[in-house]
Design an enzyme around this catalytic site. Sequence first.
Site, PDB file in Angstrom:
ATOM      1  CG  HIS A 233      -2.101  -0.894   1.064  1.00 42.20           C
ATOM      2  ND1 HIS A 233      -2.129  -2.178   1.531  1.00 42.20           N
ATOM      3  CD2 HIS A 233      -3.294  -0.686   0.462  1.00 42.20           C
ATOM      4  CE1 HIS A 233      -3.286  -2.733   1.242  1.00 42.20           C
ATOM      5  NE2 HIS A 233      -4.014  -1.853   0.593  1.00 42.20           N
ATOM      6  CD  GLU A 478      -1.971 -14.590 -15.237  1.00 37.92           C
ATOM      7  OE1 GLU A 478      -1.541 -13.566 -14.680  1.00 37.92           O
ATOM      8  OE2 GLU A 478      -3.162 -14.952 -15.176  1.00 37.92           O
ATOM      9  CG  ASP A 502       1.398 -13.011 -12.068  1.00 38.15           C
ATOM     10  OD1 ASP A 502       2.092 -12.520 -11.161  1.00 38.15           O
ATOM     11  OD2 ASP A 502       0.154 -13.137 -11.968  1.00 38.15           O
ATOM     12  CB  CYS A 549      -2.065  -6.298 -19.943  1.00 43.89           C
ATOM     13  SG  CYS A 549      -2.206  -8.003 -19.416  1.00 43.89           S
TER      14      CYS A 549
END
Length: 619
Positions: A233, A478, A502, A549
Amino acid sequence: MKSDLSSTGAANGPVAGPDRGGSGGVPTPESLSGSGSGSARALRGLGVSPGIAIGPAHVVESGAVSIPEYTVAPDAVEAEVARFNEAAAKARRQIKKLKSKALVLPDSASEEIGFLLDAHLSMVTNSRLTRGVEHRIKQDRVNAEAAIQAEITAIAATFAGMDDAYLAGRIDDIREVGRRLTRNLMKQEFRAFSNLPPGSIILAEELTPADTALLDPAVVGGFATVLGGAEGHTAILARSLGLPAVLGAPGLLAGVRNGVTVIVDGLQGRVLIDPSTEVLSEYGERRAARERERQGLKSLRKLPAVTRDGTSITLMANLELPRDLDHALEHGAQGIGLLRTEFMFMNRDHLPDEDEQYAVLRTMIEGMGGRTVTARTMDLGGEKLAGWMAGRYGEPANPALGLRAIRLGLREPKLLETQLAAMLRAGAHGPLRILLPMIGSVSEVQKVREMMGQVARRLRRRGVAIADPLPPVGVMVEVPGAALSADALAYAADFFAIGTNDLTQYTLAIDRADEQVATLYDPLHPAVLRLIQFTIEAALRARITVSVCGEIAGDPRYSALLLGLGVRELSMAPLSVPAVKKRIRSLDLMEASRRARVIMDQSDSGRIATLLDDFNAIL
């Protein structure tokens, strides 16, 4: 809280990629120490928020607090309980105040920190923690500070053995709440970052998300910490606030004085302490150049992403939350290349039903005004377990490799059917593609297609309007198994989206959120590039669309290579769209293809990085 960075000189840009060293004339530790004042140092860490900040150091002392422990007399127990309850009430006021301040953060950051603070608020409101502390004060007749420590230790031990990775991961939040309660009891002041000289650079062992949410970019220029990773975060908030930040820099605090000049290079992941005049001047010029570039990028918003030789490239946005939609449009995204739908499942105790999911998806599709929305089915599991899953499944030995994403959807067909029904209904309101995460085999795609067909027939029987024809179904490549099966998957899917984050982690067996090995994370590793190339070639042979992406899609340094390999669609954080568009408009596709072939002949990632840097330098 202001977002204007002019006072700090910070500049927005793509998220930092791996440090290649030696690029852009960046000083080395040797050159810094050789020309500095004698105390000059350069440290490396994770560049989690791009930009350059230069300013006086504000060192946050984080020495461990000595917790008092004493026995409470029988006739003083109720007063001690009352003292604790008063501290808890104060904590509730503090958290609510913090939450109101977080409302002025950018949308996604506000929502992220809101979820976090809601969780903190629940922990100080008749929770297991507060009840346990009261019980210990009464039962053991110990003071409140000692009772808090004992209760948190007990909860941590319990969580460590729970069959729920998500809840186990919440122990850090509980410890933070415990520290807040203890500080209130001991009447210790919280970290205050409001009375600092403008442009101050905060150096700390660690900054909590709550600390970071309080940083005002008009006062704080940037920050660096010893601990922390790119996916936490704190890193997310740094990027949202536009504050250059470097986390995970060992030795950062050794011998640093308050007020000494510090440079935080959030792109290269460097912290320069007490740099020489020459280095300071060089970084000042680089910072000014980045700011000029950022301003210049605004003019590209309405221009097409076309190479110099006339090939159009589609630039789309990755979205975490519906509130990011306007952000994507503001930066010129031509659609949503990756909508992470798991936000509808997180931080709640009950499942979203079909109507709720349909309403959210419909709003986003209509909001894009005819541009394609690529909705990924829920990527739950691993570290993203929704609250309703607590206790449903045993703790996986390795969450990243366990029951998650499409595996979970096929294990819980009602869950996936509900989401597919919502997607099919929303697809009646605009162009929609459905993307399947963590696919490993053709049979998984076939099962989802069968399920989608059944759902469509059921909706039609009910007279419900759905997408006609049914939305294209794509595969997120991925995992190495999917890339190596790309030829077969290409005939089972309507499009590919390569998730390079990933794919790199799984191929190299490196968790980039683990600061111990994060520096080994390398999307330019020959094995990763060959899997990407293999996937692209399989898609082109099958004449299906292939996009990238992952994070490299939003880094202009990789644009030439990806286009040279055959990619014509990229999806990235909205903020990255202008910079990538600028790079694409400077590219000659034929030359990019030729360079890509040379790069793919290499077997050393260092050599690959050098060749790519050389090519980028002449564009």
